[in-house]
Design a protein around this motif. Structure first.
Motif, PDB file in Angstrom:
ATOM      1  N   ILE A   1      37.494  24.492  14.711  1.00  0.00           N
ATOM      2  CA  ILE A   1      36.835  25.366  15.682  1.00  0.00           C
ATOM      3  C   ILE A   1      37.346  26.789  15.498  1.00  0.00           C
ATOM      4  O   ILE A   1      38.449  27.012  14.999  1.00  0.00           O
ATOM      5  CB  ILE A   1      37.059  24.887  17.129  1.00  0.00           C
ATOM      6  N   PRO A   2      36.551  27.800  15.880  1.00  0.00           N
ATOM      7  CA  PRO A   2      36.960  29.187  15.681  1.00  0.00           C
ATOM      8  C   PRO A   2      38.176  29.554  16.531  1.00  0.00           C
ATOM      9  O   PRO A   2      38.424  28.951  17.582  1.00  0.00           O
ATOM     10  CB  PRO A   2      35.728  29.995  16.115  1.00  0.00           C
TER      11      PRO A   2
ATOM     12  N   PHE B   1      30.081  30.522  24.023  1.00  0.00           N
ATOM     13  CA  PHE B   1      31.098  29.488  24.164  1.00  0.00           C
ATOM     14  C   PHE B   1      31.334  29.241  25.652  1.00  0.00           C
ATOM     15  O   PHE B   1      31.420  30.185  26.448  1.00  0.00           O
ATOM     16  CB  PHE B   1      32.411  29.923  23.513  1.00  0.00           C
ATOM     17  N   SER B   2      31.475  27.981  26.013  1.00  0.00           N
ATOM     18  CA  SER B   2      31.764  27.646  27.413  1.00  0.00           C
ATOM     19  C   SER B   2      33.097  26.931  27.576  1.00  0.00           C
ATOM     20  O   SER B   2      33.720  27.019  28.636  1.00  0.00           O
ATOM     21  CB  SER B   2      30.639  26.777  28.000  1.00  0.00           C
ATOM     22  N   ARG B   3      33.542  26.221  26.553  1.00  0.00           N
ATOM     23  CA  ARG B   3      34.817  25.497  26.646  1.00  0.00           C
ATOM     24  C   ARG B   3      35.855  26.245  25.792  1.00  0.00           C
ATOM     25  O   ARG B   3      35.790  26.220  24.565  1.00  0.00           O
ATOM     26  CB  ARG B   3      34.680  24.050  26.168  1.00  0.00           C
ATOM     27  N   ILE B   4      36.765  26.911  26.463  1.00  0.00           N
ATOM     28  CA  ILE B   4      37.736  27.792  25.806  1.00  0.00           C
ATOM     29  C   ILE B   4      39.147  27.288  26.069  1.00  0.00           C
ATOM     30  O   ILE B   4      39.531  27.078  27.228  1.00  0.00           O
ATOM     31  CB  ILE B   4      37.602  29.244  26.305  1.00  0.00           C
ATOM     32  N   ALA B   5      39.923  27.111  25.011  1.00  0.00           N
ATOM     33  CA  ALA B   5      41.340  26.754  25.148  1.00  0.00           C
ATOM     34  C   ALA B   5      42.169  28.018  24.991  1.00  0.00           C
ATOM     35  O   ALA B   5      42.063  28.723  23.983  1.00  0.00           O
ATOM     36  CB  ALA B   5      41.738  25.718  24.096  1.00  0.00           C
TER      37      ALA B   5
ATOM     38  N   ALA C   1      37.900  21.881  23.102  1.00  0.00           N
ATOM     39  CA  ALA C   1      37.374  23.246  23.173  1.00  0.00           C
ATOM     40  C   ALA C   1      36.339  23.527  22.087  1.00  0.00           C
ATOM     41  O   ALA C   1      36.289  22.860  21.052  1.00  0.00           O
ATOM     42  CB  ALA C   1      38.521  24.246  23.066  1.00  0.00           C
ATOM     43  N   GLU C   2      35.529  24.547  22.340  1.00  0.00           N
ATOM     44  CA  GLU C   2      34.609  25.094  21.344  1.00  0.00           C
ATOM     45  C   GLU C   2      35.222  26.276  20.608  1.00  0.00           C
ATOM     46  O   GLU C   2      34.785  26.619  19.512  1.00  0.00           O
ATOM     47  CB  GLU C   2      33.311  25.544  22.017  1.00  0.00           C
TER      48      GLU C   2
END
Length: 255
Positions: free
Chosen positions: A59-60, A3-7, A35-36
């Motif tokens: 999303i997870p 994952f690169s885009r994290i909220a 986010a991913e």
């Protein structure tokens, strides 16, 4: 999975907010919509809030414990997050749908990832009539209340009310009475997850009852319908040594 885009989302405590700021400084800011993966920082209550607010994004969600209760969370560590996310195990949860009709005629719907609970609002016991798949099963349950729990929620309020612990993936839900007076020997029921439960509140004006889906409470209900959602799922991520399915299994062997 990388994952690169994290909220990063934090509960309203100083500790959780400080952790959020530090993680954003290390990994960059991102909104949940872009986010991913979502990383929730707090306790189980905040995790449930996160699922209710952002579960529809598909999303997870990965939780780290910075609260009092953390059954749905992983241990908090600021380092190695990307590796932990890449190797995390995926647990797909399907919530319950509650449809509650109030004494005033309003119909209110809500999701429950842990449980739907019905509770008496006054000193008077609740009198409930219960049907499963349209067939009446109990003409009158006299009690303080009752609840219907998912496997993920079976170790919480349900277990405190002496309900069974349900393995993840069992496709079973638990119906558990709370302080049942009549029938005295009724201990609840295990139902297939696709069962539709109908609960009618008897003598609702004299014996008012509330219905709560996780933390969303509806007062003065006269009828409640509960079923597993056909359309909503959430994906929770857990470290392999902290997997939710394993922890639910282990709960059954702890004294």
């Amino acid at each position: 999975m990388a994952f690169s885009r994290i909220a990063f989302l934090a509960s309203p405590t100083a500790e959780a907010e400080a952790a959020r700021q530090a993680l954003e400084a290390a990994h960059g800011p991102c909104t949940p919509a872009d986010a991913e993966v979502i990383v929730a920082l707090g306790g189980d209550g905040f995790m449930l809030q996160t699922l209710h607010r952002h579960g529809g994004l598909g999303i997870p969600v990965y939780g780290m414990k910075l609260g009092t209760v953390g059954f749905l969370m992983n241990q908090y560590r600021a380092d190695g997050l990307l590796e932990r996310l890449a190797f995390a195990r995926h647990n797909v949860l399907r919530p319950l749908e509650m449809e509650a009709v109030t004494e005033g005629g309003q119909t209110i719907t809500s999701l429950a990832y842990n449980e739907v609970s019905l509770l008496r609002q006054t000193r008077q016991t609740a009198h409930l009539r219960i049907a499963v798949n349209g067939q009446r099963k109990l003409d009158e349950l006299v009690c303080d209340g009752m609840l219907v729990a998912t496997p993920a929620g079976s170790t919480a309020y349900n277990y405190s009310a002496h309900g069974p612990i349900l393995p993840l993936g069992s496709e079973v839900i638990a119906m558990t009475p709370i302080a049942a007076f009549r029938p005295r020997r009724w201990r609840g029921a295990l139902l297939r997850s696709d069962a539709e439960i109908g609960i009618e509140v008897l003598d609702a004006l004299k014996r008012p009852v509330s219905a709560t889906a996780d933390s969303h409470e509806v007062r003065n209900v006269v009828e409640v319908r509960i079923r597993e959602s056909r359309t909503h799922t959430v994906n929770l991520l857990f470290d392999p040594e902290h997997d939710l399915a394993d922890r639910i299994l282990n709960e059954q062997f702890e004294s």
